[in-house]
Scaffold this active site. Structure first.
Site, short mmCIF file in Angstrom:
data_model
loop_
_atom_site.label_atom_id
_atom_site.label_comp_id
_atom_site.label_asym_id
_atom_site.label_seq_id
_atom_site.Cartn_x
_atom_site.Cartn_y
_atom_site.Cartn_z
N SER A 181 -69.21 40.42 54.71
CA SER A 181 -67.76 40.55 54.79
C SER A 181 -67.19 39.43 55.62
CB SER A 181 -67.37 41.89 55.41
OG SER A 181 -67.54 41.82 56.81
N LYS A 182 -65.92 39.19 55.38
CA LYS A 182 -65.21 38.15 56.11
C LYS A 182 -65.20 38.53 57.59
CE LYS A 182 -60.71 35.93 56.06
NZ LYS A 182 -59.38 35.92 55.44
N ARG A 183 -65.01 39.83 57.83
CA ARG A 183 -64.91 40.31 59.20
C ARG A 183 -66.18 40.02 60.01
NH1 ARG A 183 -64.09 46.02 58.88
NH2 ARG A 183 -62.81 45.54 57.06
#
Ligand code: GLU
Length: 472
Positions: free
Chosen positions: A252-254
């Site tokens: 994920s980007k997070r």
């Protein structure tokens, strides 16, 4: 029928490598059959929308040599290719289902649904809409609409039996119809749900193979019921396993996981990224790893996509990238590497710079790494590890090798790679040593480390004065 696949990202301005991997599979399934690869923008979640995201997607696919047959910037005959521009289409089809008695208006407010949820919670049962609005009479419906009450359109699900869909990767997927909720097709703001839009669009865009992440697999029987309700033929489903991060979690980007652009900006070649990604979850019939896009198109067989999740491994990607960098001819390589090279070279000739960069072509795993690799040419002092220091003291012949080498280098009438290369043989004779005892001491003294490019090249590039100084 012509094979048609689609890549259907949300316009978030970010493409993590899991999404790109799915796009590659979609592209390859289409192109293997000489078919079309369509880009559709799924922007029904308007909050996630980012300015310029469509160009970003075109740019990314372009860099990866994946031609988009039809999409928002090169429309074909089945557009618009952006879901927010298709709202009237979704409305028309949702209304059609209502007319056919296969969907209904639901006027339940958020508060009513909250109450129903709370009751389910109390009973420790999963919440499922109870279908109460499907029993409204036409008069009641007309009345509510007249009063301006907001409504959604829900699909009427069968209450009995089993729904089965076949997936190329996962086989038959079965669900008891009794657990299927009367899903919302059209929201009260006129936007469709993903569940509805994907079916309408895939049908109207003549998509023959739906390839997407396996998080949609469990929902697919519901989508299939929509195809059945309309009397349409469902596409072939190919759900692909997730790409996990090295920690075993979803990318994920997070989590700061790599996106295509991050990798590209670090100096990973798109060809290498594509080659690496295609092998995450797919294996060719032959025992082989390195493929060009054309070779992949020929070799790709969707029946060889694996069910198990694949793990993203940056080390393996580096291995691929190094291979692709090594295969570039010098001219292409210099074009590639120069933007990453940030050392101050104002006092160096351009030949020296090109020579330096080319010397490291076979040693580089990604573009930005060049700056670390060439540090020894720019620092006045070098660091020798304790281990290497210990090695230098491990044999009485070592100081002699270094001293002799220094004297012979100093004597050279001309400073060129061939002359430098000849010195090692003289030292070999004079000191009567070979192999590790001959090369390692010199390498360590001039660079601090035991590995590097060809020694004469390295010495030539460091320059006579510095080398003699380091060998002291
Ligand atoms: N917009 C969806 C996603 O980005 C696409 C799913 C699909 O391919 O149907 O996950």
């Amino acid at each position: 029928m012509k094979t048609r696949t689609r890549f259907a990202p949300s316009p978030t301005g970010f493409m993590h490598i899991g999404n790109l991997r799915t796009a590659i599979f979609e592209y390859l399934v289409a192109k293997h059959d000489g078919g079309d690869f369509i880009l559709r923008i799924e922007d029904t979640d308007q909050e996630r929308k980012v300015e310029g995201a469509i160009d970003f997607i075109y740019n990314t696919l372009n860099l990866c040599h994946m031609d988009i047959s039809e999409g928002p910037n090169n429309a074909g005959e089945v557009g618009p290719y952006i879901q927010s521009e298709r709202l009237d289409i979704y409305k028309k089809y949702a209304e059609e289902l209502v007319k056919m008695g296969k969907a209904y208006y639901c006027f339940c407010t958020e508060e009513t649904l909250e109450e129903m949820r709370a009751i389910a919670d109390k009973k420790k049962k999963p919440f499922m809409y109870d279908g109460r609005c499907s029993h409204l009479t036409q008069e009641e419906i007309d009345e509510k609409i007249k009063n301006g009450e907001k409504y959604v359109i829900r699909q009427k699900m069968p209450k009995e039996g089993v729904s089965v869909v076949h997936d190329v990767v996962y086989g038959d997927v079965r669900v008891e119809n009794s657990v299927l909720e009367d899903q919302i097709l059209l929201k009260s703001d006129g936007y469709p749900t993903y569940n509805f839009a994907n079916v309408i669009d895939d049908h109207l865009m003549h998509i023959t193979h739906v390839i997407r992440g396996n998080e949609y697999l469990a929902q697919t029987p519901k989508y299939n019921l929509l195809y059945e309700a309309f009397g349409w033929e469902a596409p072939t489903y190919i759900h692909v396993p997730m790409v996990l991060g090295s920690d075993g979690n979803k990318l994920s980007k997070r989590n700061g996981d790599a996106s295509f652009m991050d990798l590209y900006n670090e100096g990973y070649l798109p060809e290498a990224i594509v080659n690496y990604l295609v092998l995450l979850g797919w294996s060719p019939a032959e025992n082989r790893e390195v493929y060009t896009m054309d070779e992949l198109i020929k070799a790709f067989d969707m029946n060889r996509i694996s069910k198990s999740p694949a793990s993203y491994d940056i080390k393996k990607l580096r291995w691929f990238n190094a291979k692709y960098i090594k295969n570039l001819d010098d001219e292409k390589y210099l074009e590639f590497i120069k933007p990453f090279f940030t050392k101050d070279v104002t006092d160096k000739s351009s030949e020296w710079v090109d020579n330096l960069l080319i010397t490291y072509k076979d040693h580089l795993s990604y573009g930005k790494e060049i700056n670390d690799l060439v540090d020894i040419f720019f620092n006045d002092t070098i660091n020798i590890s304790e281990e290497n220091k210990a090695f230098l003291e491990s044999d009485p012949v070592i100081p002699e090798v270094i001293k002799t080498y220094r004297e012979e280098l100093d004597k050279l009438p001309s400073w060129d790679i061939n002359s430098i290369a000849s010195v090692i043989d003289i030292v070999k004779e004079k000191c009567n040593v070979k192999g590790k005892l001959l090369y390692m001491p010199i390498r360590i003294k001039i660079s601090g480390v035991e590995h590097g490019p060809e020694l004469p090249n390295e010495i030539y590039l460091i320059g006579k004065e510095k080398v003699l100084d380091r060998l002291k």
